[in-house]
Design a protein around this motif. Structure first.
Motif, short mmCIF file in Angstrom:
data_model
loop_
_atom_site.label_atom_id
_atom_site.label_comp_id
_atom_site.label_asym_id
_atom_site.label_seq_id
_atom_site.Cartn_x
_atom_site.Cartn_y
_atom_site.Cartn_z
N ALA A 1 -47.91 51.39 12.53
CA ALA A 1 -47.91 51.34 11.07
C ALA A 1 -48.06 49.89 10.62
O ALA A 1 -47.08 49.20 10.36
CB ALA A 1 -46.64 51.95 10.52
N GLY B 1 -57.54 61.60 0.69
CA GLY B 1 -57.33 61.67 2.12
C GLY B 1 -58.57 61.91 2.95
O GLY B 1 -58.48 62.05 4.15
N ALA C 1 -52.39 57.60 7.97
CA ALA C 1 -51.74 57.76 6.67
C ALA C 1 -52.45 56.86 5.65
O ALA C 1 -53.11 55.89 6.03
CB ALA C 1 -50.27 57.41 6.75
N ASN D 1 -49.68 47.92 7.62
CA ASN D 1 -50.23 48.09 6.28
C ASN D 1 -50.88 46.80 5.82
O ASN D 1 -50.21 45.78 5.64
CB ASN D 1 -49.12 48.49 5.29
CG ASN D 1 -48.59 49.89 5.58
OD1 ASN D 1 -49.34 50.84 5.67
ND2 ASN D 1 -47.28 50.01 5.75
N ARG E 1 -48.28 67.36 13.31
CA ARG E 1 -48.75 66.03 12.98
C ARG E 1 -49.84 66.11 11.93
O ARG E 1 -50.84 66.80 12.10
CB ARG E 1 -49.29 65.34 14.23
CG ARG E 1 -49.84 63.96 13.94
CD ARG E 1 -50.28 63.25 15.20
NE ARG E 1 -50.88 61.97 14.88
CZ ARG E 1 -51.27 61.07 15.78
NH1 ARG E 1 -51.11 61.33 17.07
NH2 ARG E 1 -51.81 59.94 15.41
N CYS F 1 -44.99 66.55 9.37
CA CYS F 1 -44.29 65.34 9.73
C CYS F 1 -43.88 65.41 11.18
O CYS F 1 -43.97 66.45 11.81
CB CYS F 1 -43.07 65.10 8.84
SG CYS F 1 -41.82 66.39 8.95
N PRO G 1 -53.28 67.48 5.84
CA PRO G 1 -52.54 66.23 5.64
C PRO G 1 -51.06 66.42 5.42
O PRO G 1 -50.36 65.46 5.16
CB PRO G 1 -53.21 65.64 4.40
CG PRO G 1 -53.74 66.81 3.66
CD PRO G 1 -54.13 67.82 4.68
N THR H 1 -53.02 66.61 -0.78
CA THR H 1 -53.09 65.16 -0.55
C THR H 1 -52.16 64.37 -1.43
O THR H 1 -51.86 63.21 -1.13
CB THR H 1 -54.53 64.66 -0.82
OG1 THR H 1 -54.85 64.84 -2.21
CG2 THR H 1 -55.53 65.40 0.04
N MET I 1 -58.42 56.91 5.04
CA MET I 1 -57.10 56.82 5.65
C MET I 1 -57.00 55.58 6.51
O MET I 1 -58.00 55.02 6.96
CB MET I 1 -56.83 58.06 6.51
CG MET I 1 -57.00 59.37 5.77
SD MET I 1 -55.75 59.62 4.51
CE MET I 1 -54.37 60.13 5.51
N LEU J 1 -46.49 58.74 13.27
CA LEU J 1 -47.19 59.96 13.61
C LEU J 1 -47.33 60.17 15.12
O LEU J 1 -47.80 61.22 15.56
CB LEU J 1 -48.58 59.97 12.96
CG LEU J 1 -48.57 59.89 11.43
CD1 LEU J 1 -49.98 60.00 10.89
CD2 LEU J 1 -47.69 60.98 10.84
#
Length: 1340
Positions: A507, A553, A570, A509, A1039, A1048, A1045, A215, A565, A496
């Motif tokens: 994504a 994670g 992520a 954040n 993935r 990529c 975890p 992680t 997560m 992902l």
């Protein structure tokens, strides 16, 4: 003998529920205790090894070695306390009191029987355990967790091995009561262990920085329960390991840390355990290597700190540049004083050549002007055709607005690095951001069951978090390009799931992501019991768990059972979700941050329009929300398109300001060109149409230049549209004034036609016009050698525009003046040509010329005034040299915004609340072999890696963040790949059977028992070249998820071969151009150091390179070279001013040098004033400084030429004549033309225009006027060339030229008195006396 005191509590604990179908458990509770002295002098005589499989996805928690123990079977009443009898045997059942534990909470059976001998396979496993202090199965995740730190793993395992397996439990004297079960007797027990404080702290310090490879989080976070990494201590660490409720320990173990010398509470004969505290930077007795630098600070090599910044240049204990400036001041003053006692030199060859050149040029332009004035309509027609042909190219004009294309050369290093990065990894995603604060609110206190009394800031309020979440989900719109309703998922950056993203894959954040963007999760509340206390827990407990545990994670430890997560799979780093906190206590944050990342599509992609439309809707919704009275936030915001939008908006809004500026200049020219001898002739003598014609000439020259370059494919820019017309207008207006004023002051001779008079006047002034225009044009053409695209294109457009302006002035404008002169001779009104007046024309010199001749020139060139002027300007020049070295280089991005822009608030919030700067990627090019052990060690940072690997050097740089500008070190995909291959994880496995047998199996499958690679014999995993190449595509296509975890989802082109690699770190917060530039320098220095080190690794290509890439590099790289490049460009511009002046004045080197010196002083003084007026030096300023050279030529060259051709006897008289005659024209044509237009620019909204067009151009104009009209006449009076009067007197040809060059009103008056014709009488010039000729020449 070392003894350990154990307190064994044995008895049934509160039980409930059903253990199994055959078990019915009582709910009674009885506790008894027994104190046991356990001797560690020998191993239990007989051991029975009980093997129980353990699942391998428990998050890296310690699994206690209670499944391997001495077993002694006896009944409760028949307990034996004699050697060879064990107390516990096997795992009896699952503890029903423990729910949601990290591991299955198994309870050992209590039974007293003789120990069994271990033989066969069990004996082999026991030998493995005893030799390496590793438990084969039950300790698998402890191994995984400490895989990067053998010393810490050895220390932990050795401690529990010593305490558990070396204990002699045969001498226990218990008083035991067990709750009877149907089939088993279950032990409910607690063991008290005492260890020394020094050993506990040493072990804790050695392990606290070890990271979990799976992680990236701290291992101690998962071993300290609710306290996490930040609040964990040695006592809390041991307490969590001895807590049976989390499933890690089969019995409760109470650890007591005993300080040195403390004896209270310790039974007699008991010695607290004080084993060896193996430091994390030491190798283990079994041969395990020391921990890596990443996990153990003591393992880090001694890295010298970066060298201190270069000390300021000092001489004689003070500022060195100040000392040099003072010395230069003294030398210049001494040189000037010496000149005062030197007598003027005799006429030299230079003066003779000057007169010859003047004769040639005057004769040629006189004939040309006569021809143009004779056929005005034809000339105007041909001029219009030529301009139309050139301007036709405007149909294909390209206007560059991309800042990268404007300020970064395609051949620059930063641009090439950007292209390489974008080509291999795709463009950097588009950023859209909100920074929200709640200044009118106050924080609150929360009494947490798990964490005690907690303080939360004003923004950490549930209603604000829900409000932010609602704002995030509002943006959707109808897209014409997609022909449906579009939302964030259509354009978002989904790392992902890039192929078919859903909204949850985007994504985003923000703080709501800690709750997976779920309103239900934020509102979730449950009752939880901890240490006998039951209380409600909610979103705040989850948030504090995340804070304390460094964002692991998996899920948290609360009964909320919320994931740690983000919704898109992520972790969300706290510095991307909140801001304005100190240290790492983000629960005291002052701002919430929401960042929406969008794919950066190519501009010709249809989805680019969708992304732009999404950003437009985003801005619209945010602005509406900001204006809403129901909003609880004060916030700032931006979209990727904001900079371009705001620049375009302010450009459009400031266009009227520029139009007003040009209109003011036009009105001034139209009014100032008139003679106004009487009220009756005011509409006859005005020059409104002539002024309009001059403006049209300037406009046509600009259009012709833009059209020509559009024909050949050189794009234009907003800088060109704003600056070039202003520059050409300044140059063109000056020439117009000189030409028109000279014509107005001249009187037509007897028998001379109107066209011949215009040709004669043009022959007088055109050489001066040619001198300035040619100097400026060549200057700008040479300036096109600049590497900056904006400077290069500006120089090209300006050079051709100035040249075209001169050509149109000696053609079209001469024709316009001829037509206007015809109208004026007929005494017709300018706008109403049919109306005539009878009032005769009375030649007038106006106001300015007499004032300059009678008052200004005599005062300026007075004996004492000249000395004061020289001293003052020498002092100003030396002071400016000193100030040059203090000018700030750069352009802060706020200056590109108008004063009312929302982006200014965003920049203010950004600098105030953001805890990190921009991400920086260290990118590797081809030529490095990642497949070899040396190649992997040169990159990674885990155990066994090179201490000076790529990632380690970045880590060392972050230790000196104030000098390296790196705040957060980089991760390494090589480390992730190695961890992904680790046989202790579920990431890399193979199908054991079926059609896919032997192929890669994802972590989510339960059909895979075979590992990809075997456990390494030395504990340091490195795949072979074959394994690397085989499993890397699987790793790149895997993935990440909670089961594994690591992995990529790269571009498809990267799945088969490594074209490039990058490692992301973060800069420290950067707030101005100077910091961005310094960060670029330091990152390049670090990359160069990394490159040199990696080239030493076998198999690396000699041209292999690592470079840093940040999105801002292309903008700030120019500041690394802008000073030498600026000096180069300005020097190239100064060169033609000297060369052209010398050539057109007949190789008059002295006049050329004086001309050059004055222009240099103007430029130097301009930069000095820039320092005082807080005008930074950058590409925009450089363009203006190049323009300053051109404008300075107008102020200086006309005066220099007028002085050089004067026939007065002394330098002072010649300077006075040049100041009066040409100085008045320069003042009216250059200074007064520029100043009104410049002053209007002060009303512009754009700060760039206010600073670099209003302030800087005002400085250039004022300094040019001061040097051209004050300093230069005085300088010429001391150092100018000698008199040419005697040459004219003795040379008939030169005398004829001078005699026909100037013919003024005073000459006409003399001739009128002799011939009786007041208007056009003229006497024969051949019969004029030498004195008369000289007098006429003197008036030139």
């Amino acid at each position: 003998m070392s003894r350990l005191w154990l307190k064994l509590k044995i008895g049934p604990r509160p039980l409930g529920g059903v253990l199994a179908s055959e078990l019915s458990l009582s709910k009674t509770e009885q506790r008894t205790s027994v104190h046991v002295h356990a001797s560690f002098n020998r191993l239990c005589p007989g051991l029975a090894l009980i093997y129980a499989p353990v699942t391998s996805d428990l998050g890296g928690m310690i699994v206690w070695p209670w499944r391997l123990h001495c077993q002694r079977y006896r009944t409760l009443t028949d307990a034996l306390h004699e050697p060879g009898i064990c107390a516990f045997y096997e795992e009896c059942a699952r503890n029903p009191l423990v729910e949601g534990s990290l591991l299955p909470p198994m309870v050992p059976c209590v039974d007293y029987k003789p120990a069994r001998l271990v033989i066969g396979e069990d004996y082999k496993k026991l030998k493995t355990v005893c030799v390496s202090c590793e438990l084969h199965t039950s300790m698998i995740f402890q191994n995984l967790m400490f895989s990067s730190c053998f010393s810490s793993k050895y220390k932990v395992l050795n401690f529990f091995w010593t305490n558990i397996f070396l204990g002699n439990f045969s001498s226990i004297h218990p008083s035991i009561h067990f709750h009877p079960l149907i089939r088993y007797r279950v032990a409910g027990a607690a063991v008290a262990t005492q260890i020394t404080f020094a050993f506990a702290e040493g072990a804790f310090d050695s392990c606290k920085n070890v990271r979990i490879p799976a992680t990236g989080g701290y291992a101690i976070s998962t071993m300290c329960g609710r306290y996490g990494h930040k609040l964990c201590t040695a006592q809390r660490w041991y307490d969590f390991q001895g807590d049976s409720s989390n499933g890690l320990a089969p019995l409760d173990i109470d650890f007591s840390l005993v300080k040195e010398g403390e004896t209270e509470g310790i039974p007699n004969g008991v010695v607290p355990y004080d084993g060896e505290s193996l430091r994390c930077n030491k190798t283990t007795p079994t041969g395990g290597i020391a921990c890596s630098c990443q996990d153990c600070q003591s393992s880090c090599p001694s890295v010298p700190p970066p060298p201190p910044p270069v000390a300021p240049f000092r001489l004689l204990g003070t500022d060195g540049f100040l000392v040099i400036s003072v010395i230069l001041l003294c030398l210049l003053i001494l040189t000037f004083l010496l000149e005062l006692v030197v007598h003027p030199s005799q006429v030299t060859c230079a003066e003779k050549n000057s007169l010859a050149a003047q004769a040639l040029l005057s004769s040629g332009f006189r004939n040309w002007g006569t021809a143009m004035a004779t056929y005005p309509l034809t000339v105007l027609l041909f001029s219009a055709i030529i301009v139309a042909i050139f301007s036709a190219g405007l149909k294909s004009i390209e206007l560059t607005t991309d800042p990268v294309e404007l300020w970064s050369s395609p051949n620059s290093r930063a641009r090439q690095e950007k292209d390489f990065h974008d080509r291999n990894f795709g463009p950097f995603f588009r950023t859209n951001q909100l920074i929200l604060t709640a200044p009118d609110r106050t924080g609150h206190v929360y009494e947490s069951l798990l964490f005690g009394r907690l303080n939360l800031s004003e923004v950490l309020s549930k209603d604000l978090i829900l409000e932010l979440l609602a704002l995030q989900q509002r943006i959707q719109f109808w897209s014409e390009d997609l022909n449906r309703t579009a939302s964030l998922k259509d354009v978002c950056f989904a790392p992902l799931n890039p192929s078919e993203p859903s909204l949850s894959d985007c994504a985003v954040n923000s703080l709501p992501q800690y709750f997976q963007n779920s309103v239900d999760n934020i509102n979730k509340k449950v009752n939880m019991t901890e240490l006998g206390v039951t209380k409600e827990v909610d979103w705040r407990d989850h948030l504090f768990y995340l804070r304390n545990n460094g964002f692991p994670g998996s899920s948290d430890i609360t009964d909320l059972d919320l994931s740690c997560m983000a919704d898109y799979g992520a972790p969300v780093f706290p510095f991307l979700a909140v801001g304005g906190y100190e240290g790492d206590d983000y629960t005291n944050a002052k701002a919430l941050i929401a960042t929406f990342s969008l794919n950066n599509y190519a501009r010709n992609d249809s989805k680019f329009k969708v992304a732009m439309q999404w950003e437009k809707e985003f801005l619209k919704i945010v602005q509406e929300y900001q204006k809403s009275p129901d909003s609880n936030f004060t916030f700032a915001y931006m979209a990727e398109r904001s900079l371009e939008d705001e620049i375009n908006r302010t450009t459009a809004e400031d266009i009227p300001i520029f139009m007003i500026s040009y209109a003011v200049i036009f009105v001034y020219i139209a009014v100032a060109l008139g003679e106004y001898s009487s009220w009756k002739r005011i509409l006859v003598d005005s020059k409104f149409l002539v002024g309009l014609g001059g403006i049209l000439v300037v406009g046509c020259s600009v259009l012709a230049s833009m059209g020509f370059y559009s024909w050949i494919g050189i794009p234009s820019s907003l800088v060109i549209l704003q600056v070039v017309p202003f520059l050409v207008l300044a140059v063109g207006a000056d020439n117009i004034f000189i030409f028109v004023l000279e014509y107005q002051r001249d009187v037509r001779r007897h028998g001379e036609k109107r066209e011949e008079q215009i040709g004669r006047v043009l022959g007088n002034v055109a050489p001066s016009m040619l001198l300035c225009s040619l100097s400026e044009s060549v200057c700008f053409f040479l300036g096109a050698l600049s590497t900056m695209p904006a400077v290069k294109s500006f120089a090209l457009y300006a050079a051709l525009a100035v040249l075209m302006d001169f050509v149109l002035q000696i053609t079209a404008f001469v024709a316009l003046l001829s037509l206007d002169a015809r109208r004026q001779d007929s005494n017709r009104y300018e706008l109403f040509c049919c109306v005539k007046v009878s009032a005769p024309h009375k030649p007038s010199e106006g106001f300015l010329l007499p004032f300059m001749r009678k008052y200004y020139a005599p005062v300026l060139l007075h004996r004492y005034t000249r000395i004061l002027v020289m001293l003052a300007f020498i002092f100003m020049f030396c002071a400016s040299i000193f100030l040059i070295f203090n000018v700030k280089v750069g352009l802060d991005q706020e200056l590109a915004m108008p004063q009312d822009s929302y982006m200014l608030d965003y920049f203010k919030y950004l600098y105030k609340y953001f805890e990190v700067g921009a991400p920086v990627y260290f990118v590797t090019k081809r030529g490095y072999d990642f497949t070899t052990v040396e190649g992997m060690d040169g990159i990674c940072s885990s155990v066994g890696c090179d201490q000076f690997s790529l990632t380690q050097k970045i880590q060392y740089a972050t230790d000196y963040a104030d000098k390296s500008y790196l705040g957060i070190p980089s991760n390494s995909w090589v480390d992730d790949f190695i961890d992904w291959l680790n046989p202790g994880s579920k990431c890399c496995r193979l199908y054991s059977f079926g059609p896919n047998a032997g192929k890669f199996c994802p972590a989510t499958s339960f059909l895979c028992l075979e590992k990809c690679v075997p456990p390494p014999p030395d504990g340091v995993l490195r795949p072979t070249v074959e394994q690397f190449n085989r499993f890397l595509p699987d790793f790149l296509g895997n993935r990440p998820d909670l089961q594994c975890p690591k992995g990529c989802v790269p571009p498809a082109a990267h799945r088969q071969r490594c074209l490039a690699s990058r490692f992301m770190a973060y800069h420290t917060p950067l707030t101005n151009s100077q910091e961005f530039t310094a960060a670029l320098i330091k990152s390049r220095e670090l990359a160069l150091n990394i490159t040199r080190g990696m080239r030493q690794i076998p198999g690396t290509s000699p041209d292999f390179e690592v470079f840093p890439y940040t999105l801002t590099n292309v903008f700030y790289e120019q500041y690394l070279t802008i000073v030498p490049e600026g000096l180069f460009n300005i020097s190239l511009c100064l060169l033609p001013t000297f060369v052209v002046c010398c050539l057109l004045l007949g190789m008059d080197i002295r006049s050329g040098l004086l001309n050059l010196l004055t222009i240099v002083m103007i430029v130097v003084d301009t930069v000095g004033v820039m320092t005082l007026w807080s005008i930074d030096y950058n590409a925009v300023a450089l363009i203006n400084l190049v323009t300053a050279v051109g404008i300075s030529v107008e102020f200086v060259s006309h005066m220099t030429r007028s002085f050089a051709l004067s026939t007065r006897r002394t330098r002072v008289e010649r300077a006075m004549e040049a100041t009066a005659n040409m100085g008045s024209a320069v003042f009216a044509g250059v200074a007064m033309t520029n100043l009104p237009g410049i002053l209007v620019l002060a009303l512009a909204k754009a700060q760039l225009i206010q600073i670099f067009f209003f302030r800087l151009n005002l400085v250039i104009t004022l300094l040019g006027m001061a040097h051209g009209l004050i300093f230069l006449p005085v300088l010429l009076s001391y150092f100018g060339i000698g008199t040419v009067g005697s040459l004219v007197e003795n040379n008939a040809i030169l005398r004829h030229v001078y005699d026909n060059t100037a013919y003024r009103a005073s000459d006409a008056k003399e001739e009128a008195e002799s011939n009786g014709n007041p208007m056009f009488a003229a006497k024969d010039t051949n019969s004029s006396s030498a004195a008369d000729a000289e007098e006429r020449v003197d008036r030139l």
